[in-house]
Design a protein around this motif. Structure first.
Motif, mmCIF file in Angstrom:
data_model
loop_
_atom_site.group_PDB
_atom_site.id
_atom_site.type_symbol
_atom_site.label_atom_id
_atom_site.label_comp_id
_atom_site.label_asym_id
_atom_site.label_seq_id
_atom_site.Cartn_x
_atom_site.Cartn_y
_atom_site.Cartn_z
ATOM 1 N N MET A 7 1.842 -7.871 -3.060
ATOM 2 C CA MET A 7 1.397 -7.238 -1.768
ATOM 3 C C MET A 7 1.850 -5.619 -2.135
ATOM 4 S SD MET A 7 3.073 -9.422 1.320
ATOM 5 C CE MET A 7 3.082 -8.318 2.286
ATOM 6 N N ALA A 8 2.925 -5.329 -2.626
ATOM 7 C CA ALA A 8 3.217 -3.802 -3.033
ATOM 8 C C ALA A 8 2.256 -3.275 -3.708
ATOM 9 C CB ALA A 8 4.430 -3.766 -3.344
ATOM 10 N N ILE A 9 1.947 -3.845 -4.944
ATOM 11 C CA ILE A 9 0.793 -3.163 -5.662
ATOM 12 C C ILE A 9 -0.528 -3.210 -5.026
ATOM 13 C CG2 ILE A 9 -0.369 -3.859 -7.942
ATOM 14 C CD1 ILE A 9 2.069 -5.372 -9.208
ATOM 15 N N ARG A 12 -0.738 -0.289 -3.119
ATOM 16 C CA ARG A 12 -0.916 1.078 -3.678
ATOM 17 C C ARG A 12 -2.432 1.207 -4.285
ATOM 18 N NH1 ARG A 12 4.421 -0.184 -5.303
ATOM 19 N NH2 ARG A 12 3.640 -1.191 -7.332
ATOM 20 N N PHE A 13 -2.980 -0.022 -4.772
ATOM 21 C CA PHE A 13 -4.059 0.242 -5.235
ATOM 22 C C PHE A 13 -5.183 0.422 -4.055
ATOM 23 C CE2 PHE A 13 -2.847 -2.110 -9.302
ATOM 24 C CZ PHE A 13 -3.626 -0.993 -10.331
ATOM 25 N N ALA A 14 -4.915 -0.044 -3.020
ATOM 26 C CA ALA A 14 -5.987 0.250 -1.747
ATOM 27 C C ALA A 14 -5.732 1.742 -1.552
ATOM 28 C CB ALA A 14 -5.276 -0.637 -0.624
ATOM 29 N N LEU A 15 -4.516 2.242 -1.472
ATOM 30 C CA LEU A 15 -4.213 3.827 -1.060
ATOM 31 C C LEU A 15 -5.274 4.589 -2.073
ATOM 32 C CD1 LEU A 15 -3.214 5.709 0.631
ATOM 33 C CD2 LEU A 15 -1.090 5.654 -0.836
ATOM 34 N N LEU A 16 -5.288 3.977 -3.563
ATOM 35 C CA LEU A 16 -5.677 4.823 -4.693
ATOM 36 C C LEU A 16 -7.422 4.575 -4.324
ATOM 37 C CD1 LEU A 16 -3.735 4.040 -7.900
ATOM 38 C CD2 LEU A 16 -3.874 6.182 -6.724
ATOM 39 N N ASP A 17 -7.861 3.487 -3.985
ATOM 40 C CA ASP A 17 -9.063 3.263 -3.890
ATOM 41 C C ASP A 17 -9.709 3.957 -2.793
ATOM 42 O OD1 ASP A 17 -11.447 1.878 -4.191
ATOM 43 O OD2 ASP A 17 -11.394 0.876 -2.446
ATOM 44 N N LEU A 18 -8.888 4.006 -1.518
ATOM 45 C CA LEU A 18 -9.255 5.241 -0.370
ATOM 46 C C LEU A 18 -9.436 6.571 -1.057
ATOM 47 C CD1 LEU A 18 -7.299 3.743 2.215
ATOM 48 C CD2 LEU A 18 -9.570 3.880 2.243
ATOM 49 N N ARG A 19 -8.577 7.024 -1.816
ATOM 50 C CA ARG A 19 -8.413 8.369 -2.202
ATOM 51 C C ARG A 19 -9.756 8.625 -3.164
ATOM 52 N NH1 ARG A 19 -2.309 8.706 -3.604
ATOM 53 N NH2 ARG A 19 -1.542 9.091 -1.672
ATOM 54 N N GLU A 40 4.245 1.663 5.869
ATOM 55 C CA GLU A 40 5.005 0.499 6.829
ATOM 56 C C GLU A 40 4.908 -0.626 5.900
ATOM 57 O OE1 GLU A 40 6.519 -1.612 9.540
ATOM 58 O OE2 GLU A 40 6.177 0.633 9.485
ATOM 59 N N ALA A 41 3.988 -1.260 4.916
ATOM 60 C CA ALA A 41 3.978 -2.257 4.265
ATOM 61 C C ALA A 41 5.018 -2.278 3.103
ATOM 62 C CB ALA A 41 2.792 -2.618 3.582
ATOM 63 N N LEU A 42 5.271 -1.079 2.561
ATOM 64 C CA LEU A 42 6.421 -0.980 1.630
ATOM 65 C C LEU A 42 7.850 -1.173 2.182
ATOM 66 C CD1 LEU A 42 7.216 -0.167 -1.334
ATOM 67 C CD2 LEU A 42 6.878 2.029 -0.718
ATOM 68 N N VAL A 43 7.825 -0.396 3.148
ATOM 69 C CA VAL A 43 8.996 -0.672 4.249
ATOM 70 C C VAL A 43 9.322 -2.330 4.388
ATOM 71 C CG1 VAL A 43 10.347 -0.044 6.336
ATOM 72 C CG2 VAL A 43 9.186 1.716 5.162
ATOM 73 N N SER A 44 8.537 -2.973 4.892
ATOM 74 C CA SER A 44 8.522 -4.089 5.201
ATOM 75 C C SER A 44 8.905 -4.807 3.936
ATOM 76 C CB SER A 44 7.307 -4.696 5.841
ATOM 77 O OG SER A 44 7.030 -3.973 7.296
ATOM 78 N N ASP A 45 8.132 -4.670 2.855
ATOM 79 C CA ASP A 45 8.537 -5.492 1.437
ATOM 80 C C ASP A 45 9.948 -5.267 1.049
ATOM 81 O OD1 ASP A 45 5.804 -6.338 1.786
ATOM 82 O OD2 ASP A 45 5.301 -5.201 0.288
ATOM 83 N N VAL A 46 10.402 -3.898 1.211
ATOM 84 C CA VAL A 46 11.752 -3.612 0.599
ATOM 85 C C VAL A 46 12.478 -4.399 1.562
ATOM 86 C CG1 VAL A 46 13.484 -1.663 0.484
ATOM 87 C CG2 VAL A 46 10.970 -1.448 -0.293
ATOM 88 N N VAL A 47 12.798 -4.353 2.586
ATOM 89 C CA VAL A 47 13.517 -5.123 3.856
ATOM 90 C C VAL A 47 13.525 -6.654 3.234
ATOM 91 C CG1 VAL A 47 13.899 -5.626 6.168
ATOM 92 C CG2 VAL A 47 13.112 -3.353 5.515
ATOM 93 N N SER A 64 11.296 -1.751 -9.600
ATOM 94 C CA SER A 64 9.760 -1.988 -10.174
ATOM 95 C C SER A 64 9.102 -1.936 -8.956
ATOM 96 C CB SER A 64 9.671 -3.433 -10.824
ATOM 97 O OG SER A 64 9.784 -4.615 -9.705
ATOM 98 N N MET A 65 9.528 -2.406 -7.605
ATOM 99 C CA MET A 65 8.679 -2.012 -6.316
ATOM 100 C C MET A 65 8.466 -0.551 -6.076
ATOM 101 S SD MET A 65 9.396 -3.796 -2.724
ATOM 102 C CE MET A 65 9.217 -5.461 -3.165
ATOM 103 N N CYS A 66 9.529 0.158 -6.291
ATOM 104 C CA CYS A 66 9.488 1.642 -5.989
ATOM 105 C C CYS A 66 9.612 2.672 -7.341
ATOM 106 C CB CYS A 66 10.483 2.006 -4.984
ATOM 107 S SG CYS A 66 10.702 0.814 -3.590
ATOM 108 N N PRO A 67 8.601 2.357 -8.284
ATOM 109 C CA PRO A 67 8.652 3.259 -9.285
ATOM 110 C C PRO A 67 8.761 4.738 -9.134
ATOM 111 C CG PRO A 67 6.222 2.238 -9.202
ATOM 112 C CD PRO A 67 7.197 1.920 -8.002
ATOM 113 N N ASP A 68 7.964 5.178 -8.021
ATOM 114 C CA ASP A 68 7.828 6.622 -7.590
ATOM 115 C C ASP A 68 9.060 6.995 -6.758
ATOM 116 O OD1 ASP A 68 5.726 6.833 -9.435
ATOM 117 O OD2 ASP A 68 4.277 6.405 -7.448
ATOM 118 N N GLY A 69 10.093 6.027 -6.541
ATOM 119 C CA GLY A 69 11.139 6.308 -5.399
ATOM 120 C C GLY A 69 10.723 6.069 -4.011
#
Length: 487
Positions: A7-9, A12-19, A40-47, A64-69
């Motif tokens: 889900m996390a990956i 991120r790919f969806a965001l790149l595709d939009l860009r 929001e998805a990242l926050v939920s995933d981390v929680v 690994s879920m937050c390589p960019d912090g």
């Protein structure tokens, strides 16, 4: 575990595709919505990761879920969702800081502080407050306060978080900042706890004197001319307690303002605030130091009549009064009572008794008490050794006094009085024991004390009696040179 990672990956790919897509009239708003959704998805995933994975594996997956912090805002949202598990929120904060996964700002600190305060983890909350004060030199403590105010409601925090901030300011000697924060709270219709206000009064008194502390007392409790004038700024009504009055009395006592101690006592009585054993101890100390032992004993009796059990501080206070006034039998009686009441005597108890016996010239009893004191491993104060030195030398027992001084000096923490050396040297010279006097004078200089006119005079008189004119002339020349340097 895999679905969470996927889900996390995917997010991120969806965001790149939009860009990468061509711009359209709706592309900007669509991208913002996608970014918000991704965040929001990242926050939920981390929680979810932190709350459902085993503790040993969650941290490696988190990296690994937050390589960019994580941005501080995302961290704050995660910490908020963990507020019912404050220990986990703290571990998450420490992990992100240790692994440099988040460049924490005041808001992320504030969120974590609120989560810890809400869970009553006061020590940990104070630790983060100290750090927040260090990382925000530009905004100063008031800036930390404002951020805590803005995040207070969303974190469902506890009011004493502001007390913790004030206490940290006082601990860091930022008294002005603590005062400003207390005033800002009152302007919002709030007030720190009484214990916090007492600490504030005490800190102001230490820095600026008891009178300044009393002015703060009148301000924060709305007191004028001994009466409560309410809360003109709309602050919540709060009343002083016995510890407030004890703080004021102690500060005035330490400042040597005995008459103000009695005024505070009267104000406490008018406020229908019952004094405790510490209150009585301070008032007795004032009377004892003024030589008013009769008044001090009346206070002692009043305390006992009211059923307030004396502690060792109260005993030591009244014992000091009796010892200094020459009523050593009464002092001894109370010293024995300490043990009978299940309390333990302190080194101060023995100090008072030794000085009391010295005051009445009973040096043998003083020596017995001193031996008992040493047996119980209490180290003597220089003033106590000096008192015994004076009495022993006065009874021509100079070598006993010398043994006591050197015995006490075996303790590396003991620093004898220069006056004690002076008394011993003068007595040795008076008795014609010049070699011993010279050795002691060398020891005195080795301890950092200078030879004064009284000591020179004692040596000159001693050598004159011995008929040693050469030493007399030599010492007179040295004494003259010393006087010329002083002039």
């Amino acid at each position: 575990m895999v679905p969470l990672m996927a889900m996390a990956i995917a997010a991120r790919f969806a965001l790149l595709d939009l860009r990468r897509r061509p711009c359209s009239p709706f592309s900007s708003s669509a991208a913002a919505a996608a970014a918000a959704s991704s965040g929001e998805a990242l926050v939920s995933d981390v929680v979810s990761l932190l709350t459902h994975h085993r503790s040993k594996s969650r941290w490696s997956h988190l990296r690994s879920m937050c390589p960019d912090g994580l941005p501080p805002a995302a961290f704050s949202q995660i910490a908020l969702r963990l507020r019912n598990n404050a220990h986990l929120a703290l571990r998450f904060f420490l992990f992100t800081r240790r692994r440099a996964l988040c460049d924490h700002d005041l808001r992320s600190y504030a969120t974590t502080i609120h989560v810890l305060s809400r869970a009553r983890l006061k020590r940990h909350a104070q630790g983060l407050i100290r750090e927040a004060l260090r990382i925000s030199p530009d905004t100063k403590p008031v800036g930390v306060f404002e951020v805590l105010v803005r995040t207070y409601r969303e974190c469902d925090s506890a009011p004493f978080v502001f007390d913790l901030l004030i206490e940290c300011c006082l601990e860091a000697k930022k008294v002005d900042a603590a005062l400003e924060i207390a005033r800002l709270l009152r302007s919002r219709g709030l007030s720190p706890k009484v214990a916090t206000l007492n600490s504030l009064i005490c800190s102001v008194s230490r820095c600026r004197g008891a009178l300044a502390g009393y002015e703060i007392y009148k301000e924060v409790f709305g007191v004028l001319n001994g009466g409560n004038v309410g809360n003109p700024k709309g602050a919540v009504r709060i009343s002083p307690n016995v510890h407030t009055f004890n703080t004021l009395m102690t500060c005035f006592y330490q400042d040597g303002a005995a008459e103000r101690v009695e005024e505070i006592w009267d104000e406490m009585v008018r406020s229908s605030c019952a004094p405790n054993v510490h209150s009585y101890s301070v008032l007795m100390a004032v009377y004892c130091e003024d030589g008013k032992v009769v008044e001090a004993e009346k206070i002692w009796d009043e305390m006992r009549v009211k059923g307030i059990e004396a502690d060792v501080l109260a005993y030591n206070t009244i014992i000091a009064g009796f010892s200094e006034s020459g009523q050593i039998e009464r002092a001894e009686e109370l010293a024995r009572e300490i043990e009978l009441n299940g309390l333990e005597s302190t080194g101060v108890t023995y100090e008072h008794l030794i000085k009391g016996y010295c005051n009445v010239g009973d040096v043998n009893s003083a020596l017995l008490v001193y031996k008992d004191m040493c047996r119980k491993k209490f180290g003597p104060e220089p003033s106590t050794i000096h008192a015994m030195t004076v009495v022993l030398c006065g009874q021509s027992r100079v070598f006993e006094a010398l043994d006591i001084l050197r015995g006490a000096g075996d303790n590396s923490c003991f620093l004898p009085k220069g006056k004690s050396y002076e008394v011993l040297i003068i007595r040795l010279c008076l008795e014609g024991k010049m070699e011993e006097a010279l050795r002691l004078q060398a020891e005195m200089v080795g301890k950092g004390f200078e030879t004064n006119l009284e000591i020179y005079t004692a040596f000159i008189d001693g050598y004159e009696k011995k008929g040693n004119r050469e030493m007399v002339e030599k010492l007179r020349k040295e004494m003259l040179d010393m006087q010329q340097k002083v002039d």
